[in-house]
Design a protein around this motif. Structure first.
Motif, PDB file in Angstrom:
ATOM      1  N   PHE A 121      -8.833  -4.661  -5.502  1.00 35.71           N
ATOM      2  CA  PHE A 121      -9.513  -4.514  -6.792  1.00 35.71           C
ATOM      3  C   PHE A 121      -8.509  -4.629  -7.920  1.00 35.71           C
ATOM      4  N   SER A 122      -9.029  -4.842  -9.130  1.00 37.41           N
ATOM      5  CA  SER A 122      -8.189  -4.912 -10.324  1.00 37.41           C
ATOM      6  C   SER A 122      -9.108  -4.974 -11.542  1.00 37.41           C
ATOM      7  N   LYS A 123      -8.597  -5.477 -12.644  1.00 36.09           N
ATOM      8  CA  LYS A 123      -9.370  -5.737 -13.851  1.00 36.09           C
ATOM      9  C   LYS A 123     -10.221  -4.542 -14.268  1.00 36.09           C
ATOM     10  N   LYS A 124     -11.516  -4.539 -13.959  1.00 36.11           N
ATOM     11  CA  LYS A 124     -12.388  -3.468 -14.447  1.00 36.11           C
ATOM     12  C   LYS A 124     -12.001  -2.103 -13.893  1.00 36.11           C
ATOM     13  N   MET A 125     -11.216  -2.069 -12.830  1.00 43.18           N
ATOM     14  CA  MET A 125     -10.758  -0.791 -12.278  1.00 43.18           C
ATOM     15  C   MET A 125      -9.576  -0.216 -13.054  1.00 43.18           C
ATOM     16  N   GLN A 126      -9.140  -0.892 -14.109  1.00 41.42           N
ATOM     17  CA  GLN A 126      -8.050  -0.452 -14.989  1.00 41.42           C
ATOM     18  C   GLN A 126      -6.664  -0.620 -14.374  1.00 41.42           C
ATOM     19  N   ALA A 127      -6.585  -0.778 -13.071  1.00 46.60           N
ATOM     20  CA  ALA A 127      -5.307  -0.988 -12.397  1.00 46.60           C
ATOM     21  C   ALA A 127      -5.567  -1.761 -11.109  1.00 46.60           C
ATOM     22  N   ALA A 128      -4.562  -2.432 -10.621  1.00 47.92           N
ATOM     23  CA  ALA A 128      -4.700  -3.210  -9.391  1.00 47.92           C
ATOM     24  C   ALA A 128      -4.366  -2.341  -8.183  1.00 47.92           C
ATOM     25  N   GLY A 129      -5.079  -2.577  -7.095  1.00 50.84           N
ATOM     26  CA  GLY A 129      -4.802  -1.813  -5.886  1.00 50.84           C
ATOM     27  C   GLY A 129      -5.674  -2.254  -4.737  1.00 50.84           C
ATOM     28  N   PHE A 130      -5.730  -1.435  -3.718  1.00 51.39           N
ATOM     29  CA  PHE A 130      -6.545  -1.738  -2.547  1.00 51.39           C
ATOM     30  C   PHE A 130      -6.841  -0.443  -1.812  1.00 51.39           C
ATOM     31  N   PHE A 131      -7.877  -0.487  -0.985  1.00 58.57           N
ATOM     32  CA  PHE A 131      -8.115   0.600  -0.041  1.00 58.57           C
ATOM     33  C   PHE A 131      -8.421  -0.018   1.309  1.00 58.57           C
ATOM     34  N   HIS A 132      -8.244   0.756   2.364  1.00 61.36           N
ATOM     35  CA  HIS A 132      -8.362   0.178   3.697  1.00 61.36           C
ATOM     36  C   HIS A 132      -8.901   1.193   4.693  1.00 61.36           C
ATOM     37  N   SER A 133      -9.276   0.694   5.847  1.00 59.53           N
ATOM     38  CA  SER A 133      -9.789   1.543   6.919  1.00 59.53           C
ATOM     39  C   SER A 133      -8.644   2.321   7.555  1.00 59.53           C
ATOM     40  N   PRO A 134      -8.952   3.403   8.267  1.00 59.69           N
ATOM     41  CA  PRO A 134      -7.891   4.197   8.924  1.00 59.69           C
ATOM     42  C   PRO A 134      -7.009   3.375   9.854  1.00 59.69           C
ATOM     43  N   LYS A 135      -7.569   2.303  10.418  1.00 58.94           N
ATOM     44  CA  LYS A 135      -6.792   1.445  11.328  1.00 58.94           C
ATOM     45  C   LYS A 135      -5.534   0.910  10.658  1.00 58.94           C
ATOM     46  N   PHE A 136      -5.581   0.715   9.349  1.00 59.51           N
ATOM     47  CA  PHE A 136      -4.461   0.111   8.635  1.00 59.51           C
ATOM     48  C   PHE A 136      -3.608   1.146   7.902  1.00 59.51           C
ATOM     49  N   ARG A 137      -3.802   2.401   8.235  1.00 58.70           N
ATOM     50  CA  ARG A 137      -2.977   3.447   7.634  1.00 58.70           C
ATOM     51  C   ARG A 137      -1.542   3.294   8.129  1.00 58.70           C
ATOM     52  N   SER A 139       2.131   3.942   9.407  1.00 61.16           N
ATOM     53  CA  SER A 139       2.660   4.975  10.295  1.00 61.16           C
ATOM     54  C   SER A 139       3.896   5.656   9.716  1.00 61.16           C
ATOM     55  N   LEU A 140       4.485   5.026   8.682  1.00 56.28           N
ATOM     56  CA  LEU A 140       5.676   5.573   8.050  1.00 56.28           C
ATOM     57  C   LEU A 140       5.464   5.674   6.546  1.00 56.28           C
ATOM     58  N   PRO A 141       6.147   6.618   5.865  1.00 52.26           N
ATOM     59  CA  PRO A 141       5.980   6.764   4.420  1.00 52.26           C
ATOM     60  C   PRO A 141       6.500   5.549   3.651  1.00 52.26           C
ATOM     61  N   TYR A 142       5.961   5.356   2.461  1.00 50.50           N
ATOM     62  CA  TYR A 142       6.408   4.324   1.512  1.00 50.50           C
ATOM     63  C   TYR A 142       6.083   2.895   1.954  1.00 50.50           C
ATOM     64  N   ARG A 143       5.243   2.730   2.980  1.00 50.78           N
ATOM     65  CA  ARG A 143       4.855   1.374   3.370  1.00 50.78           C
ATOM     66  C   ARG A 143       3.762   0.839   2.447  1.00 50.78           C
ATOM     67  N   ASN A 144       2.877   1.724   1.982  1.00 47.93           N
ATOM     68  CA  ASN A 144       1.813   1.317   1.067  1.00 47.93           C
ATOM     69  C   ASN A 144       2.154   1.612  -0.389  1.00 47.93           C
ATOM     70  N   PHE A 145       2.759   2.751  -0.654  1.00 47.78           N
ATOM     71  CA  PHE A 145       3.009   3.187  -2.019  1.00 47.78           C
ATOM     72  C   PHE A 145       4.454   3.664  -2.157  1.00 47.78           C
ATOM     73  N   ASN A 146       4.950   3.572  -3.373  1.00 51.09           N
ATOM     74  CA  ASN A 146       6.297   4.068  -3.618  1.00 51.09           C
ATOM     75  C   ASN A 146       6.372   4.628  -5.032  1.00 51.09           C
ATOM     76  N   THR A 147       7.556   5.004  -5.443  1.00 51.81           N
ATOM     77  CA  THR A 147       7.749   5.675  -6.726  1.00 51.81           C
ATOM     78  C   THR A 147       7.204   4.869  -7.899  1.00 51.81           C
ATOM     79  N   TRP A 148       7.315   3.551  -7.823  1.00 59.69           N
ATOM     80  CA  TRP A 148       7.031   2.713  -8.981  1.00 59.69           C
ATOM     81  C   TRP A 148       5.569   2.221  -9.027  1.00 59.69           C
TER      82      TRP A 148
END
Length: 210
Positions: A121-137, A139-148
């Motif tokens: 998603f992006s644009k009307k959501m005010q910021a770009a991003g994504f969400f996913h099913s538990p299968k794609f969670r 297994s290690l920190p900082y793989r999807n999100f980080n400080t920036w």
């Protein structure tokens, strides 16, 4: 597209979008033939591409590609192939998300038995991003999100916007308004079919050809 000039593109396989006739519901036999033709092409691309296909990315409507819509069977068929071939089913809702089709996410119109693996998603959501099913969670920190990544101010803006959408039932309003607009465009098309054709879309996410 001009904004992609000089940006290298991956050599990913590309399948055809069904060349549907509109209104979709009035051209069922032809459109289903197109769906079957294109689904067969997707299967062939996955089976014979020299590199294993990890995922398929699709838009609910090819917006910048010409406002191309397709029957629900196209999307359900792709979902079934993705499950069968263990390929991630990724829906790009950058343009269609946040209610313009009468549902918050356009893929809700497909009534999938199994939801998408990843939604962007992006644009009307005010910021770009994504969400996913538990299968794609990850297994290690900082793989999807980080400080920036992330913007608290945009998140607060989105919270206010979502409150307005749901508190004031704006999705229902979009469905009602979209139906009125769609029917009005069809009336104009009937009167001026030498100038206007192929009125199509969902909610207020509508288009026609001239």
């Amino acid at each position: 597209a001009l904004h992609k000039v000089d940006i290298p593109a991956f050599n990913w396989p590309k399948a055809e979008w069904p060349h549907a006739r509109y209104p979709l519901e009035d051209n069922g036999e032809y459109n289903e033939g197109e769906v079957e033709r294109c689904l067969a092409q997707v299967r062939e691309l996955i089976d014979f591409h020299p590199v294993k296909v990890a995922g398929m990315i699709l838009e609910p409507c090819q917006a910048e590609g010409g406002d191309n819509w397709a029957p629900t069977s196209w999307f359900r068929g792709l979902r079934e192939i993705a499950l069968e071939k263990d390929v991630a089913f990724i829906v790009d809702e950058v343009q269609t998300g946040v209610g313009a089709t009468g549902k918050f996410w356009a893929h809700e119109h497909w009534d999938l038995a199994t939801p998408p693996d990843i939604v962007t998603f992006s644009k009307k959501m005010q910021a770009a991003g994504f969400f996913h099913s538990p299968k794609f969670r990850a297994s290690l920190p900082y793989r999807n999100f980080n400080t920036w990544m992330g913007d608290p101010l945009r998140a607060l803006q989105l919270k206010v916007m979502l409150d307005e959408i749901f508190d004031k039932n704006l999705l229902e309003n979009t469905r009602i308004t979209g139906k009125f607009l769609h029917e009005g465009l069809l009336e104009v098309q009937d009167k001026h079919d030498h100038l206007m054709s192929n009125t199509r879309g969902l909610g207020t996410f509508l288009a026609f050809d001239m």
